[in-house]
Design a protein around this motif. Sequence first.
Motif, mmCIF file in Angstrom:
data_model
loop_
_atom_site.group_PDB
_atom_site.id
_atom_site.type_symbol
_atom_site.label_atom_id
_atom_site.label_comp_id
_atom_site.label_asym_id
_atom_site.label_seq_id
_atom_site.Cartn_x
_atom_site.Cartn_y
_atom_site.Cartn_z
ATOM 1 N N LYS A 292 0.830 -1.212 0.000
ATOM 2 C CA LYS A 292 0.000 0.000 0.000
ATOM 3 C C LYS A 292 0.864 1.261 0.000
ATOM 4 C CE LYS A 292 -2.166 -1.165 3.816
ATOM 5 N NZ LYS A 292 -1.468 -2.444 4.099
ATOM 6 N N THR A 293 1.811 1.303 0.921
ATOM 7 C CA THR A 293 2.679 2.470 0.989
ATOM 8 C C THR A 293 3.499 2.593 -0.294
ATOM 9 O OG1 THR A 293 2.787 2.265 3.390
ATOM 10 C CG2 THR A 293 4.521 3.560 2.336
ATOM 11 N N HIS A 294 3.938 1.462 -0.789
ATOM 12 C CA HIS A 294 4.709 1.456 -2.034
ATOM 13 C C HIS A 294 3.905 2.149 -3.145
ATOM 14 C CE1 HIS A 294 7.714 -0.880 -4.714
ATOM 15 N NE2 HIS A 294 7.085 0.004 -5.480
ATOM 16 N N ILE B 273 4.625 -9.294 1.783
ATOM 17 C CA ILE B 273 5.763 -9.111 0.880
ATOM 18 C C ILE B 273 6.979 -8.562 1.628
ATOM 19 C CG2 ILE B 273 6.540 -7.901 -1.216
ATOM 20 C CD1 ILE B 273 3.597 -8.152 -2.182
ATOM 21 N N ARG B 274 6.703 -7.858 2.714
ATOM 22 C CA ARG B 274 7.826 -7.375 3.510
ATOM 23 C C ARG B 274 8.612 -8.559 4.075
ATOM 24 N NH1 ARG B 274 5.235 -4.162 6.904
ATOM 25 N NH2 ARG B 274 5.222 -2.432 5.435
ATOM 26 N N SER B 275 7.911 -9.578 4.543
ATOM 27 C CA SER B 275 8.629 -10.760 5.058
ATOM 28 C C SER B 275 9.349 -11.487 3.942
ATOM 29 C CB SER B 275 7.703 -11.772 5.705
ATOM 30 O OG SER B 275 6.670 -11.155 6.362
ATOM 31 N N PHE C 292 -3.096 9.826 1.854
ATOM 32 C CA PHE C 292 -3.208 9.548 3.288
ATOM 33 C C PHE C 292 -2.975 8.063 3.523
ATOM 34 C CE2 PHE C 292 -5.678 13.539 3.500
ATOM 35 C CZ PHE C 292 -5.094 14.097 4.629
ATOM 36 N N ASP C 293 -1.856 7.753 4.180
ATOM 37 C CA ASP C 293 -1.496 6.355 4.405
ATOM 38 C C ASP C 293 -2.012 5.900 5.777
ATOM 39 O OD1 ASP C 293 -0.363 3.917 3.828
ATOM 40 O OD2 ASP C 293 1.724 4.594 3.938
ATOM 41 N N ASP C 294 -2.539 4.684 5.837
ATOM 42 C CA ASP C 294 -2.999 4.094 7.101
ATOM 43 C C ASP C 294 -4.062 4.919 7.810
ATOM 44 O OD1 ASP C 294 -1.327 1.953 6.661
ATOM 45 O OD2 ASP C 294 0.297 2.696 7.934
ATOM 46 N N VAL C 295 -5.146 5.231 7.085
ATOM 47 C CA VAL C 295 -6.196 6.051 7.702
ATOM 48 C C VAL C 295 -6.965 5.325 8.811
ATOM 49 C CG1 VAL C 295 -6.624 7.632 5.780
ATOM 50 C CG2 VAL C 295 -7.886 5.483 5.892
#
Length: 460
Positions: free
Chosen positions: A166-168, A322-324, A223-226
């Motif tokens: 999402k942040t990506h 995907i981070r892991s 807006f990230d992580d609302v």
Amino acid sequence: MEGNQEVAQLWKECLDEAKARIPTSFVPMIAPLWPLSLQNGTLKVGVPSPFAKDFIESRFTDTLNDILSSKLGYSAKVVLTVSSPPEITESIAAGARIANVDEQEEPVIRERPAHGHDFHQKRYSFDNFVVGDSNKFAYNASLMVAEAPGQYYNPLFMHGGTGLGKTHLLLAIKDYAEKLNPEIKVRYVLTSLFIDDFIATATLKKDKAAFDQKYINNKIILFDDVHSLSGTEATQNKFFEIFNLLYSSNSHIVLTSDRPPEEIPKLSDRIKSRFQGGLKIDIKPPDIETRLAILRMKARAERVEMPDDAMLFIATKAVTNIRSLEGLFNQVVAYARVYGMKIDLQMVKERLRDQPAEPNQLRTPTVETIQNLVSDYYKIEKADLTGSSRSRALVHGRHVAMYLCRELTNETLISIGSKFGGRDHSTVLHSCRKIESKIRESSSVLEEVRELTSTIHKTT
Ligand code: ADP
Ligand code: MG
């Protein structure tokens, strides 16, 4: 990774990424920090004053730990220590030496071997985002925002579990929109920092108009992580006002959340309905093909050879995040580089043998598993864990259990509450907050949570 140079470079890389992830106004707070040592997964970092230490710890602990863990490929943490200035610490001296080498005109043989870590800042762009069935709608909609802001799908609301890109995507929108039009104003806003900023403005009697302008005056706002807006009434009113102003001036609003709007607890109905007024897309965990494609891309980018069977092995170890997946990959690559080894299936198996979590097809633990293990751990009956007794020991165990469910499962607060004897989602949230603050205050609670997490991962 124990060498000073390695540590200095590791920190530099973490810092570069942190700079991309925290609001620019806070960058000056973290830029002057210097690395001291890395031991047993703890990176000690020097800070110039107790004030800076408190400030950074209260806001960026998670971000820094997260970045460090993903660089190292295992769960690690950053610990801040107030200490003497950088000139006299060895690690910085090592870092400075590296910098000098870089500045010399004559080509020199660098102290680092040619195949050593290639420290670079991670770029978040559309080019390095792998598209698969799980994320293609989110990708296409994001692309459209960058190409034609304000025109279609406004607001764009993307939700999905942690580590799914999402942040990506938000940062890729910014990257691409700015490439297409260098004059455009695009602002990335981490919602929890918007809240901090709002509270600071309100309480410190700062310039309120400047606050509004900062957010309103943008063609695209991300807006990230609302989901962090949950339960902050005054902030929600402000957010609503800003949202409407942006919307009516035809700015594009993109929002991400770990759950759909209707499941964000304590979010006002009028905000929910605004969130639902545009396009809502969910990002799902990547299928095996996508995971392999991500690994192939990373191998290309890092210029490492990795046979298909080794990649497949890694891809089956990290399924829902995907981070892991990147973490496992980085861990294997770092190991191969340090020991000058070729990467093959045997080596990867060996290396990842003791990996918690993602093994056994990384199943997300169920609420029930967590409840069972927590009751064993604190030696309390399971019925008491979900029951209503207010005895202190029980309450603590219950809070920890709810906290772990919130952290480790993909269940919503509502569903967790229902599995804890029909509790309200706000009670669950309250319990989680309790544990979050206990973890900050007491190392024994931190230890309990860590031990339990590791047991849960091993059992799942
Ligand atoms: P989220 O914000 O959803 O928690 P992030 O955007 O931080 O997840 O992604 C976690 C990591 O996985 C980042 O390093 C990101 O670059 C990487 N990543 C996620 N999705 C993709 C993808 N589709 N292709 C390549 N990398 C990805
Ligand atoms: Mg994110």
